[in-house]
Design a protein around this motif. Structure first.
Motif, PDB file in Angstrom:
ATOM      1  N   ARG A   1      29.925  37.149  30.175  1.00  0.00           N
ATOM      2  CA  ARG A   1      28.796  38.014  29.818  1.00  0.00           C
ATOM      3  C   ARG A   1      27.476  37.270  29.969  1.00  0.00           C
ATOM      4  O   ARG A   1      26.487  37.820  30.477  1.00  0.00           O
ATOM      5  N   ALA A   2      27.461  36.016  29.524  1.00  0.00           N
ATOM      6  CA  ALA A   2      26.226  35.236  29.604  1.00  0.00           C
ATOM      7  C   ALA A   2      25.831  34.979  31.052  1.00  0.00           C
ATOM      8  O   ALA A   2      24.651  35.015  31.411  1.00  0.00           O
ATOM      9  N   LEU A   3      26.812  34.726  31.915  1.00  0.00           N
ATOM     10  CA  LEU A   3      26.535  34.457  33.319  1.00  0.00           C
ATOM     11  C   LEU A   3      25.956  35.688  34.005  1.00  0.00           C
ATOM     12  O   LEU A   3      24.980  35.590  34.767  1.00  0.00           O
TER      13      LEU A   3
ATOM     14  N   HIS B   1      38.598  39.477  37.633  1.00  0.00           N
ATOM     15  CA  HIS B   1      37.792  40.506  36.967  1.00  0.00           C
ATOM     16  C   HIS B   1      36.315  40.270  37.226  1.00  0.00           C
ATOM     17  O   HIS B   1      35.888  39.135  37.466  1.00  0.00           O
ATOM     18  N   SER B   2      35.548  41.339  37.132  1.00  0.00           N
ATOM     19  CA  SER B   2      34.100  41.222  37.286  1.00  0.00           C
ATOM     20  C   SER B   2      33.405  42.084  36.245  1.00  0.00           C
ATOM     21  O   SER B   2      34.005  42.997  35.661  1.00  0.00           O
TER      22      SER B   2
ATOM     23  N   SER C   1      36.221  44.180  30.206  1.00  0.00           N
ATOM     24  CA  SER C   1      37.191  45.250  30.032  1.00  0.00           C
ATOM     25  C   SER C   1      38.618  44.723  29.936  1.00  0.00           C
ATOM     26  O   SER C   1      39.535  45.479  29.629  1.00  0.00           O
ATOM     27  N   TRP C   2      38.817  43.424  30.212  1.00  0.00           N
ATOM     28  CA  TRP C   2      40.163  42.877  30.221  1.00  0.00           C
ATOM     29  C   TRP C   2      40.527  42.301  28.846  1.00  0.00           C
ATOM     30  O   TRP C   2      39.658  41.898  28.064  1.00  0.00           O
ATOM     31  N   ASP C   3      41.807  42.253  28.583  1.00  0.00           N
ATOM     32  CA  ASP C   3      42.333  41.733  27.320  1.00  0.00           C
ATOM     33  C   ASP C   3      42.102  40.223  27.254  1.00  0.00           C
ATOM     34  O   ASP C   3      42.468  39.509  28.192  1.00  0.00           O
ATOM     35  N   PRO C   4      41.506  39.704  26.171  1.00  0.00           N
ATOM     36  CA  PRO C   4      41.299  38.256  26.077  1.00  0.00           C
ATOM     37  C   PRO C   4      42.599  37.458  26.042  1.00  0.00           C
ATOM     38  O   PRO C   4      42.578  36.239  26.238  1.00  0.00           O
TER      39      PRO C   4
ATOM     40  N   PRO D   1      38.425  43.063  45.675  1.00  0.00           N
ATOM     41  CA  PRO D   1      38.948  44.419  45.870  1.00  0.00           C
ATOM     42  C   PRO D   1      38.246  45.441  44.980  1.00  0.00           C
ATOM     43  O   PRO D   1      37.784  45.116  43.888  1.00  0.00           O
ATOM     44  N   PRO D   2      38.153  46.681  45.407  1.00  0.00           N
ATOM     45  CA  PRO D   2      37.562  47.741  44.576  1.00  0.00           C
ATOM     46  C   PRO D   2      38.288  47.849  43.241  1.00  0.00           C
ATOM     47  O   PRO D   2      39.511  47.753  43.179  1.00  0.00           O
ATOM     48  N   GLY D   3      37.540  48.022  42.182  1.00  0.00           N
ATOM     49  CA  GLY D   3      38.132  48.172  40.863  1.00  0.00           C
ATOM     50  C   GLY D   3      38.351  46.884  40.129  1.00  0.00           C
ATOM     51  O   GLY D   3      38.681  46.873  38.943  1.00  0.00           O
ATOM     52  N   TYR D   4      38.209  45.756  40.805  1.00  0.00           N
ATOM     53  CA  TYR D   4      38.376  44.474  40.156  1.00  0.00           C
ATOM     54  C   TYR D   4      37.051  44.000  39.545  1.00  0.00           C
ATOM     55  O   TYR D   4      37.011  43.060  38.813  1.00  0.00           O
TER      56      TYR D   4
END
Length: 239
Positions: free
Chosen positions: A166-168, A191-192, A200-203, A236-239
């Protein structure tokens, strides 16, 4: 313009490479706030593979392949983040073209990526840090919020690395991407996120647990979430 840069210091053979692996594990522990620093870095590869060959020659070949395929307009072997960021901004200015994609290849861990002896982490993103001016210069040459900065290193966005992601994104004002797993040929947990977005991804993704506690990062695999290969040129799209 699309750029690729990579760490040119991972050349070590034999005992020198093993010492570097031990150093990375120790420093990973200082920043992971938890056990098993080998999971937050490529130190596992340092033990299993690095005693035979460093990764810089592999990254060098990969950067050349990207150039030949037209997936990168220029590349750099860098020994520090100051050098790398300065080169990217200078290349964009000299060519009169904004950066749409910047990939950085090297070693990393939860919440950081290393080039040589320097680190890109939350502390480096703060005003007044040694990288402050170089980050400002890079941001000015990025093609706005839709530009992509992709850290292709081990697990920088995994576990506690979500705050770094998030900071980046906020500091660069663009989309950033990274991984939650230890990466090699397969690069999982890709992820992006954009400025202002929450991960949006699980930690817990890409984290090995022991006794209910985080014990380091897991290895990438073909079947793990959001897996690309080291030959993948574009996100890739969605990543």
């Amino acid at each position: 313009m699309r750029l690729v840069l990579f760490d040119n210091t991972d050349l070590g053979w034999g005992s020198a490479r093993r010492v570097n692996g031990a150093r990375r594990r120790r420093e990973g522990a200082e920043h992971a706030h938890g056990p098993a620093p080998e999971g937050e870095d490529l130190a596992v590869v340092g033990e299993a593979v690095g005693a035979t060959i460093g990764l810089t020659p592999i990254w060098r070949a990969g950067a050349l392949l990207h150039r030949l395929r037209g997936a990168a307009d220029a590349g750099l072997a860098a020994s520090s983040w100051t050098e790398a960021l300065g080169w990217a901004a200078r290349t964009a200015r000299e060519r009169g073209r904004k950066i749409t994609s910047l990939q950085a290849w090297g070693h990393g861990g939860w919440g950081y990526m290393r080039l040589g002896e320097t680190r890109l982490d939350e502390a480096a993103l703060r005003p007044g840090s040694p990288l402050d001016g170089a980050l400002d210069a890079l941001r000015a040459e990025l093609a706005g919020p839709d530009a992509l900065v992709w850290l292709r290193c081990c697990s920088a966005f995994g576990h506690t690395g979500q705050a770094f992601a998030r900071a980046l994104a906020g500091r660069l004002g663009c989309r950033v991407a990274g991984h939650t797993y230890i990466i090699a040929f397969y690069q999982s947990g890709t992820h992006s996120l954009r400025p202002g977005e929450a991960p949006s991804w699980d930690p817990r993704e890409g984290v090995r647990f022991s006794g209910g506690e985080p014990a380091g990062a897991a290895w990438s695999s073909r079947t793990a979430p959001n897996t690309v290969s080291c030959l993948t040129a574009d996100l890739p799209p969605g990543y």
